[in-house]
Design a protein around this motif. Structure first.
Motif, PDB file in Angstrom:
ATOM      1  N   ASP A 116       0.842  -1.178  -0.115  1.00  0.00           N
ATOM      2  CA  ASP A 116      -0.093   0.100  -0.199  1.00  0.00           C
ATOM      3  C   ASP A 116       0.830   1.308   0.003  1.00  0.00           C
ATOM      4  OD1 ASP A 116      -2.616  -0.190  -0.162  1.00  0.00           O
ATOM      5  OD2 ASP A 116      -3.060   0.130   2.051  1.00  0.00           O
ATOM      6  N   THR A 124       2.558   8.886  -6.966  1.00  0.00           N
ATOM      7  CA  THR A 124       1.691  10.073  -6.816  1.00  0.00           C
ATOM      8  C   THR A 124       2.668  11.338  -6.371  1.00  0.00           C
ATOM      9  OG1 THR A 124       1.811   9.231  -4.290  1.00  0.00           O
ATOM     10  CG2 THR A 124      -0.173   8.823  -5.757  1.00  0.00           C
ATOM     11  N   SER A 125       3.929  11.161  -5.621  1.00  0.00           N
ATOM     12  CA  SER A 125       4.737  12.260  -5.282  1.00  0.00           C
ATOM     13  C   SER A 125       5.452  12.523  -6.714  1.00  0.00           C
ATOM     14  CB  SER A 125       5.541  11.970  -4.193  1.00  0.00           C
ATOM     15  OG  SER A 125       4.805  11.555  -3.246  1.00  0.00           O
ATOM     16  N   THR A 128       3.092  14.724  -8.987  1.00  0.00           N
ATOM     17  CA  THR A 128       3.047  16.013  -8.284  1.00  0.00           C
ATOM     18  C   THR A 128       4.208  17.041  -8.699  1.00  0.00           C
ATOM     19  OG1 THR A 128       1.760  14.977  -6.757  1.00  0.00           O
ATOM     20  CG2 THR A 128       2.511  17.126  -6.469  1.00  0.00           C
ATOM     21  N   VAL A 185      -4.263  11.587  -8.321  1.00  0.00           N
ATOM     22  CA  VAL A 185      -5.405  10.477  -8.219  1.00  0.00           C
ATOM     23  C   VAL A 185      -6.605  11.052  -8.483  1.00  0.00           C
ATOM     24  CG1 VAL A 185      -6.282   8.685  -6.960  1.00  0.00           C
ATOM     25  CG2 VAL A 185      -3.941   9.390  -6.719  1.00  0.00           C
ATOM     26  N   ARG A 190     -15.654   4.601  -4.093  1.00  0.00           N
ATOM     27  CA  ARG A 190     -16.352   4.417  -2.784  1.00  0.00           C
ATOM     28  C   ARG A 190     -17.312   3.478  -3.124  1.00  0.00           C
ATOM     29  NH1 ARG A 190     -12.755   6.678  -0.595  1.00  0.00           N
ATOM     30  NH2 ARG A 190     -12.773   8.492   0.863  1.00  0.00           N
ATOM     31  N   LEU A 215     -12.235  13.983  -8.701  1.00  0.00           N
ATOM     32  CA  LEU A 215     -11.655  14.914  -8.170  1.00  0.00           C
ATOM     33  C   LEU A 215     -11.148  15.992  -9.077  1.00  0.00           C
ATOM     34  CD1 LEU A 215      -9.692  12.945  -5.563  1.00  0.00           C
ATOM     35  CD2 LEU A 215     -11.910  13.996  -5.407  1.00  0.00           C
ATOM     36  N   PHE A 253      -6.018  14.540  -1.961  1.00  0.00           N
ATOM     37  CA  PHE A 253      -5.839  13.559  -1.159  1.00  0.00           C
ATOM     38  C   PHE A 253      -7.014  12.657  -0.684  1.00  0.00           C
ATOM     39  CE2 PHE A 253      -2.150  16.442  -0.658  1.00  0.00           C
ATOM     40  CZ  PHE A 253      -1.118  15.294  -0.809  1.00  0.00           C
ATOM     41  N   ALA A 255     -10.855  12.407   1.206  1.00  0.00           N
ATOM     42  CA  ALA A 255     -11.351  12.969   2.375  1.00  0.00           C
ATOM     43  C   ALA A 255     -12.079  11.739   3.098  1.00  0.00           C
ATOM     44  CB  ALA A 255     -12.475  13.971   2.049  1.00  0.00           C
ATOM     45  N   CYS A 260      -5.935   9.942   2.143  1.00  0.00           N
ATOM     46  CA  CYS A 260      -4.726   9.640   2.407  1.00  0.00           C
ATOM     47  C   CYS A 260      -4.046   9.758   3.641  1.00  0.00           C
ATOM     48  CB  CYS A 260      -3.984  10.493   1.186  1.00  0.00           C
ATOM     49  SG  CYS A 260      -2.253   9.955   0.928  1.00  0.00           S
ATOM     50  N   PRO A 261      -3.464   8.335   4.162  1.00  0.00           N
ATOM     51  CA  PRO A 261      -2.670   8.837   5.340  1.00  0.00           C
ATOM     52  C   PRO A 261      -1.114   9.445   5.114  1.00  0.00           C
ATOM     53  CG  PRO A 261      -2.774   6.412   4.816  1.00  0.00           C
ATOM     54  CD  PRO A 261      -3.484   7.381   3.536  1.00  0.00           C
ATOM     55  N   PHE A 265       3.552  13.285   5.111  1.00  0.00           N
ATOM     56  CA  PHE A 265       4.729  12.742   4.533  1.00  0.00           C
ATOM     57  C   PHE A 265       5.221  13.240   2.967  1.00  0.00           C
ATOM     58  CE2 PHE A 265       7.340   9.315   2.295  1.00  0.00           C
ATOM     59  CZ  PHE A 265       8.100   8.934   3.199  1.00  0.00           C
ATOM     60  N   SER A 266       4.140  13.227   2.091  1.00  0.00           N
ATOM     61  CA  SER A 266       4.280  13.514   0.772  1.00  0.00           C
ATOM     62  C   SER A 266       4.510  14.965   0.354  1.00  0.00           C
ATOM     63  CB  SER A 266       3.131  12.994  -0.048  1.00  0.00           C
ATOM     64  OG  SER A 266       1.997  13.378   0.417  1.00  0.00           O
TER      65      SER A 266
HETATM   66  C1  HEM Z   1       1.388  13.639  -3.636  1.00  0.00           C
HETATM   67  C2  HEM Z   1       1.109  12.650  -2.934  1.00  0.00           C
HETATM   68  C3  HEM Z   1      -0.241  11.888  -2.864  1.00  0.00           C
HETATM   69  C4  HEM Z   1      -1.283  11.862  -3.148  1.00  0.00           C
HETATM   70  C5  HEM Z   1      -1.813  12.960  -4.149  1.00  0.00           C
HETATM   71  C6  HEM Z   1      -2.068  11.016  -2.608  1.00  0.00           C
HETATM   72  C7  HEM Z   1      -3.407  10.798  -2.765  1.00  0.00           C
HETATM   73  C8  HEM Z   1      -4.264   9.693  -2.399  1.00  0.00           C
HETATM   74  C9  HEM Z   1      -5.664   9.773  -2.589  1.00  0.00           C
HETATM   75  C10 HEM Z   1      -6.664  10.384  -3.444  1.00  0.00           C
HETATM   76  C11 HEM Z   1      -6.220   8.623  -1.948  1.00  0.00           C
HETATM   77  C12 HEM Z   1      -7.553   8.045  -1.963  1.00  0.00           C
HETATM   78  C13 HEM Z   1      -8.303   8.765  -0.836  1.00  0.00           C
HETATM   79  C14 HEM Z   1      -9.609   8.506  -0.536  1.00  0.00           C
HETATM   80  O1  HEM Z   1     -10.236   7.460  -0.856  1.00  0.00           O
HETATM   81  O2  HEM Z   1     -10.305   9.424   0.006  1.00  0.00           O
HETATM   82  C15 HEM Z   1      -4.885   8.014  -1.063  1.00  0.00           C
HETATM   83  C16 HEM Z   1      -4.802   6.704  -0.352  1.00  0.00           C
HETATM   84  C17 HEM Z   1      -3.777   6.151   0.200  1.00  0.00           C
HETATM   85  N1  HEM Z   1      -2.450   6.907   0.193  1.00  0.00           N
HETATM   86 FE1  HEM Z   1      -2.022   8.601  -0.695  1.00  0.00          FE
HETATM   87  N2  HEM Z   1      -1.361  10.202  -1.808  1.00  0.00           N
HETATM   88  C18 HEM Z   1      -0.254  10.534  -1.865  1.00  0.00           C
HETATM   89  C19 HEM Z   1       1.131  10.047  -1.162  1.00  0.00           C
HETATM   90  C20 HEM Z   1       1.159   9.175  -0.405  1.00  0.00           C
HETATM   91  C21 HEM Z   1       2.083   8.594   0.257  1.00  0.00           C
HETATM   92  C22 HEM Z   1       3.642   9.227   0.272  1.00  0.00           C
HETATM   93  C23 HEM Z   1       1.627   7.762   1.059  1.00  0.00           C
HETATM   94  C24 HEM Z   1       2.633   6.503   1.890  1.00  0.00           C
HETATM   95  C25 HEM Z   1       3.660   6.716   2.237  1.00  0.00           C
HETATM   96  C26 HEM Z   1       0.232   7.378   0.670  1.00  0.00           C
HETATM   97  C27 HEM Z   1      -0.534   6.080   1.178  1.00  0.00           C
HETATM   98  C28 HEM Z   1      -1.646   6.146   1.050  1.00  0.00           C
HETATM   99  C29 HEM Z   1      -2.378   4.862   1.564  1.00  0.00           C
HETATM  100  C30 HEM Z   1      -2.039   3.927   2.207  1.00  0.00           C
HETATM  101  C31 HEM Z   1      -3.768   5.166   1.009  1.00  0.00           C
HETATM  102  C32 HEM Z   1      -5.049   4.116   1.134  1.00  0.00           C
HETATM  103  C33 HEM Z   1      -5.928   4.565   2.439  1.00  0.00           C
HETATM  104  C34 HEM Z   1      -7.014   3.832   2.851  1.00  0.00           C
HETATM  105  O3  HEM Z   1      -7.729   3.440   1.606  1.00  0.00           O
HETATM  106  O4  HEM Z   1      -7.481   3.796   3.818  1.00  0.00           O
HETATM  107  N3  HEM Z   1       0.155   8.309  -0.184  1.00  0.00           N
HETATM  108  N4  HEM Z   1      -4.030   8.631  -1.329  1.00  0.00           N
END
Ligand code: HEM
Length: 319
Positions: A116, A124-125, A128, A185, A190, A215, A253, A255, A260-261, A265-266
């Protein structure tokens, strides 16, 4: 770079640490990311799962799973042999191994968390950073302003440091502007838990339906944004709008509790990267290409990359 940063945080070493045998971790991850974005007919017509046996999707999924399992087993094994797991320090695997000792966390769950982090955290990073540099090269006035700010704040230092970031308010607006026009993303899924009706009864959505939030469309909605296609970081100067899940017009990210957790970090990684690119280098387009000619097409897939690589000429500056 994004991959190395996440690798260091997760494995304590860049490039996937103990990978090395056979395919590199980067190659394994690349294939996994392709498969996540792959059109899978069985998702829409479950009776047609047989198609995946013919078009090779089933075989690729099995291979990718085997490669990932092998890789994660190797690095987890290496971490188990080390003492850091008990010392209160270490990387994400050390932390998860400590959690495992006090909980029911299985090895499979541990591997899934690592996957994950990689799938969600690297592309993603990267996207960006590339989109931000693309907008900057197309908007020289913005680039100059951001560069002036960075060079003033980090004057005399070899690099922009994490402690400088809170002072880079214009750079933050620039990155927000990039998230608005190019959310990495663009579609977030959902599942509905109960039936609902939207748009004054125009649409009825039954329970247990997979819906996607667009989005990218929300953050370019002309009903909310003035000159929605324009890259103008200044629009955020006096605005309350942030990207932390409270303002639905800007949700790069996501909501809610599945948001996004990795946000904190990012943001650090992206801000540091862009700040240093602007601090240490001057940038221009290759001879004969104008700002209007920069290809802005997006690639297909779960992460919205720039379709063609961004090609720029960098010249080192001494600040
Ligand atoms: C610019 C960087 C990033 C963007 C734009 C981004 C965006 C997103 C988005 C849109 C989602 C779905 C959120 C949702 O369903 O409401 C997500 C989920 C997630 N992101 Fe990121 N993300 C980024 C960086 C990161 C980084 C660096 C990590 C970990 C080191 C990460 C870990 C995760 C994980 C584990 C999920 C799944 C969360 C879940 O389903 O509970 N993301 N991210």
């Amino acid at each position: 770079m994004s991959n190395s940063v996440v690798s260091r945080a997760a494995f304590g070493a860049p490039g996937g640490g103990g990978a090395g045998k056979g395919k590199s971790f980067k190659e394994i991850l690349f294939e996994t990311q392709c498969l996540v974005g792959e059109f899978n007919v069985a998702d829409y017509y479950p009776g047609m799962g047989w198609v995946n046996r013919i078009n090779g999707v089933d075989r690729r999924i099995a291979e990718s799973r085997r490669d990932l399992e092998g890789f994660f087993e190797r690095v987890i094994g290496e971490h188990r042999d080390r003492t850091a797991a008990d010392s209160g320090e270490g990387d994400i695997i050390d932390v998860l191994l400590r959690v495992q000792k006090e909980s029911e966390l299985t090895d499979d769950q541990l591997k899934a968390i690592l996957l994950d982090v990689f799938v969600a955290g690297t592309d993603t990073s990267t996207a960006t950073i590339v989109w931000t540099m693309t907008e900057l090269i197309r908007n020289p006035t913005v680039k100059r302003k951001a560069q002036r700010e960075v060079r003033e704040i980090a004057k005399g230092k070899p690099m922009v440091e994490e402690s400088d970031l809170p002072k880079l308010s214009y750079l933050k607006q620039v990155i927000k502007g990039s998230f608005r026009l190019h959310p990495p993303v663009p579609m977030v899924p959902r599942e509905t838990t109960e039936p609902c009706t939207i748009d004054g009864g125009r649409y009825h959505i039954p329970a247990e339906t997979r819906v996607f939030f667009n989005l990218a469309a929300m953050s370019a909605d002309p009903a909310v944004w003035e000159n929605p296609r324009e890259f103008s970081p200044e629009r955020f100067e006096e605005s309350e709008v942030d990207f932390r899940g409270k303002h639905f017009e800007l949700l790069p990210f996501g909501a809610g509790r599945r948001g996004c957790p990795g946000i904190n970090f990012s943001i650090l990684v992206v801000e540091l990267a862009v700040a240093n690119l602007l601090f240490r280098f001057d940038w221009k387009l290759p001879e004969g290409i104008s700002a209007e000619e920069v290809d802005m097409n997006e690639s297909l897939g779960i992460v919205m990359h720039k379709k063609t690589p961004l090609c720029l000429i960098a010249s080192l500056v001494n600040n």
